[in-house]
Write a protein that holds these residues in place. Structure first.
Motif, PDB file in Angstrom:
ATOM      1  N   ALA A 154       0.817  -1.215   0.000  1.00 21.17           N
ATOM      2  CA  ALA A 154       0.000   0.000   0.000  1.00 21.17           C
ATOM      3  C   ALA A 154       0.849   1.262   0.000  1.00 21.17           C
ATOM      4  CB  ALA A 154      -0.937  -0.007   1.216  1.00 21.17           C
ATOM      5  N   GLU A 155       2.085   1.177   0.504  1.00 20.53           N
ATOM      6  CA  GLU A 155       2.968   2.339   0.548  1.00 20.53           C
ATOM      7  C   GLU A 155       3.817   2.485  -0.708  1.00 20.53           C
ATOM      8  OE1 GLU A 155       5.148   2.952   4.294  1.00 20.53           O
ATOM      9  OE2 GLU A 155       4.012   1.245   5.058  1.00 20.53           O
ATOM     10  N   ALA A 156       3.825   1.448  -1.546  1.00 22.31           N
ATOM     11  CA  ALA A 156       4.721   1.441  -2.699  1.00 22.31           C
ATOM     12  C   ALA A 156       4.038   2.016  -3.940  1.00 22.31           C
ATOM     13  CB  ALA A 156       5.199   0.023  -2.978  1.00 22.31           C
ATOM     14  N   THR A 186      -1.095  -1.730  -7.290  1.00 25.33           N
ATOM     15  CA  THR A 186       0.289  -1.236  -7.376  1.00 25.33           C
ATOM     16  C   THR A 186       0.993  -1.916  -8.541  1.00 25.33           C
ATOM     17  OG1 THR A 186       0.390  -0.896  -4.975  1.00 25.33           O
ATOM     18  CG2 THR A 186       2.482  -0.982  -6.157  1.00 25.33           C
ATOM     19  N   PRO A 187       1.518  -1.134  -9.500  1.00 25.84           N
ATOM     20  CA  PRO A 187       2.240  -1.738 -10.627  1.00 25.84           C
ATOM     21  C   PRO A 187       3.385  -2.621 -10.123  1.00 25.84           C
ATOM     22  CG  PRO A 187       1.921   0.607 -10.987  1.00 25.84           C
ATOM     23  CD  PRO A 187       1.512   0.332  -9.571  1.00 25.84           C
ATOM     24  N   VAL A 220       9.740   2.268  -3.775  1.00 23.34           N
ATOM     25  CA  VAL A 220       9.796   0.987  -4.470  1.00 23.34           C
ATOM     26  C   VAL A 220       9.681  -0.127  -3.440  1.00 23.34           C
ATOM     27  CG1 VAL A 220      11.182  -0.558  -5.914  1.00 23.34           C
ATOM     28  CG2 VAL A 220      11.282   1.919  -6.287  1.00 23.34           C
ATOM     29  N   GLY A 221       8.694  -0.992  -3.612  1.00 25.32           N
ATOM     30  CA  GLY A 221       8.617  -2.201  -2.804  1.00 25.32           C
ATOM     31  C   GLY A 221       9.463  -3.275  -3.470  1.00 25.32           C
ATOM     32  N   LEU A 222      10.288  -3.973  -2.704  1.00 24.24           N
ATOM     33  CA  LEU A 222      11.203  -4.956  -3.275  1.00 24.24           C
ATOM     34  C   LEU A 222      11.103  -6.270  -2.505  1.00 24.24           C
ATOM     35  CD1 LEU A 222      13.492  -5.721  -5.232  1.00 24.24           C
ATOM     36  CD2 LEU A 222      15.106  -4.636  -3.643  1.00 24.24           C
ATOM     37  N   LEU A 280      -0.327 -10.473  -6.926  1.00 20.70           N
ATOM     38  CA  LEU A 280      -0.873  -9.933  -5.676  1.00 20.70           C
ATOM     39  C   LEU A 280      -0.759  -8.415  -5.649  1.00 20.70           C
ATOM     40  CD1 LEU A 280      -0.261 -11.359  -2.123  1.00 20.70           C
ATOM     41  CD2 LEU A 280       0.002  -8.928  -2.549  1.00 20.70           C
ATOM     42  N   SER A 281       0.399  -7.903  -6.021  1.00 20.92           N
ATOM     43  CA  SER A 281       0.601  -6.453  -6.037  1.00 20.92           C
ATOM     44  C   SER A 281      -0.354  -5.778  -7.014  1.00 20.92           C
ATOM     45  CB  SER A 281       2.054  -6.134  -6.405  1.00 20.92           C
ATOM     46  OG  SER A 281       2.261  -4.735  -6.452  1.00 20.92           O
TER      47      SER A 281
END
Length: 333
Positions: A224-226, A252-253, A274-276, A246-247
């Motif tokens: 949600a933050e990415a 979220t792309p 960026v979520g990693l 899932l993303s």
């Protein structure tokens, strides 16, 4: 990796934030399978044959191939009497029987959690159930599980297939799942099975493995933050693909990448966070490689969000347990 994009940070601009999902990367079953091949090479010498990819990661497979592992699709490519390792995804009884008939020196790299699903398939079929397997056609794990009781099992890939399903005895139906599915989507399948078969026999515990579940929960903690999610993993890695899906389901792309060099800098235009994460078969150092590459596009801060700590460890098969205690791995991480 391509040149930096027009989004490269100007002087004085806030650094781009990288949120690391934890847990990520190797699970216990993957570590065990890789170590089995390494120890077989150390004790028996090259070549050691491996049926299918030992785990679904291109970097891991390429590294082991350089060191003498020979990856084959089927056992007819293995010379009589040679050493062959079965991959972490498991094999059907027919494959085991062929290996025995050929006199092959078999080392079983099947993940113990996959072996548990195979045991359930045999048990449920033996008591007279139609066993519904939720999974993806063509995946090695699914092929191996179906092979345990092919006359008693049916594969479903969509909820609609469940609604249209016809079985000999609706009161004798049980289900199993591939271990690398999305938890939220699988719940929809189970709900559909309960509606279709009110007397459904359910397994005492879910088949989706702890590592798959943990990586999905970890991603849920940051998605949600990415503004963008990057998943390190190979295209044939089911659990990695599920993370991308899932993303995207949450708006979220997301992109699946094997290595840092797969990153398109255009993806980062306007991206502040960026979520990693990484699938269970991706080496940890490939995540570090991505962090380094992102840093080359401008200043970054790195923050880890760990939802749980994994302590699971699986013992090696006895046939390789006595070889060098120290891993000979050249894999990063």
């Amino acid at each position: 990796m391509a040149n930096a994009s027009s989004d490269e940070h100007a002087e004085g601009q806030e650094p781009r934030r990288i949120l690391l999902a934890g847990p990520r990367s190797f699970c216990a079953g993957v570590e065990r399978a890789i170590e089995i091949v390494e120890r077989a090479l150390a004790s028996r010498g090259a070549p050691v044959y491996v049926r299918k990819q030992i785990v679904h990661n291109a970097y891991v497979v390429d590294d082991l191939a350089r060191r003498g592992a020979v990856f084959v699709e089927e056992l007819d490519e293995v010379p009589d009497g040679a050493t062959v390792v079965f991959s972490a995804h498991g094999v059907s009884p027919a494959v085991r029987a062929e290996a025995e008939r050929r006199g092959l020196d078999v080392i079983d790299g099947t993940c113990p959690l996959v072996s548990k699903v195979h045991a359930k398939a045999r048990r449920y079929a033996a008591r007279g159930d139609t066993v519904v397997l939720i999974g993806h056609a063509g995946h090695e794990e699914v092929e191996g599980t179906l092979g345990e009781a092919p006359e008693s099992m049916v594969l479903v890939e969509t909820v609609d297939q469940i609604r249209e399903l016809s079985v000999p005895d609706p009161e004798r139906v049980s289900y199993l799942t591939q271990t690398t599915l999305a938890v939220d989507e699988t719940a929809e399948f189970v709900d559909a099975l309960r509606e279709k078969f009110p007397l459904l026999h359910e397994p005492p515990s879910e088949d989706i493995c702890y590592a798959t579940t943990n990586r999905q929960h970890a991603l849920n903690a940051i998605v949600a933050e990415a503004d963008l999610v990057l998943v390190v993993g190979s295209p044939n890695s089911s659990n990695s693909v599920r993370l991308v899906e899932l993303s995207r389901r949450q708006g979220t792309p997301a992109h699946l990448i094997d290595r840092a060099g797969d990153i398109d800098p255009a993806w980062l235009d306007g991206v502040r966070t960026v979520g990693l994460t990484a699938g269970a078969s991706a080496p940890p150092a490939l995540v570090t490689e991505v962090v380094t590459a992102l840093g080359e596009l401008g200043p970054v801060t790195v923050e880890e969000r760990e939802v749980t700590r994994e302590t699971t460890h699986f013992e090696l098969p006895w046939v390789v347990r006595g070889t060098a205690e120290q891993s000979t791995s050249s894999l990063p991480g």
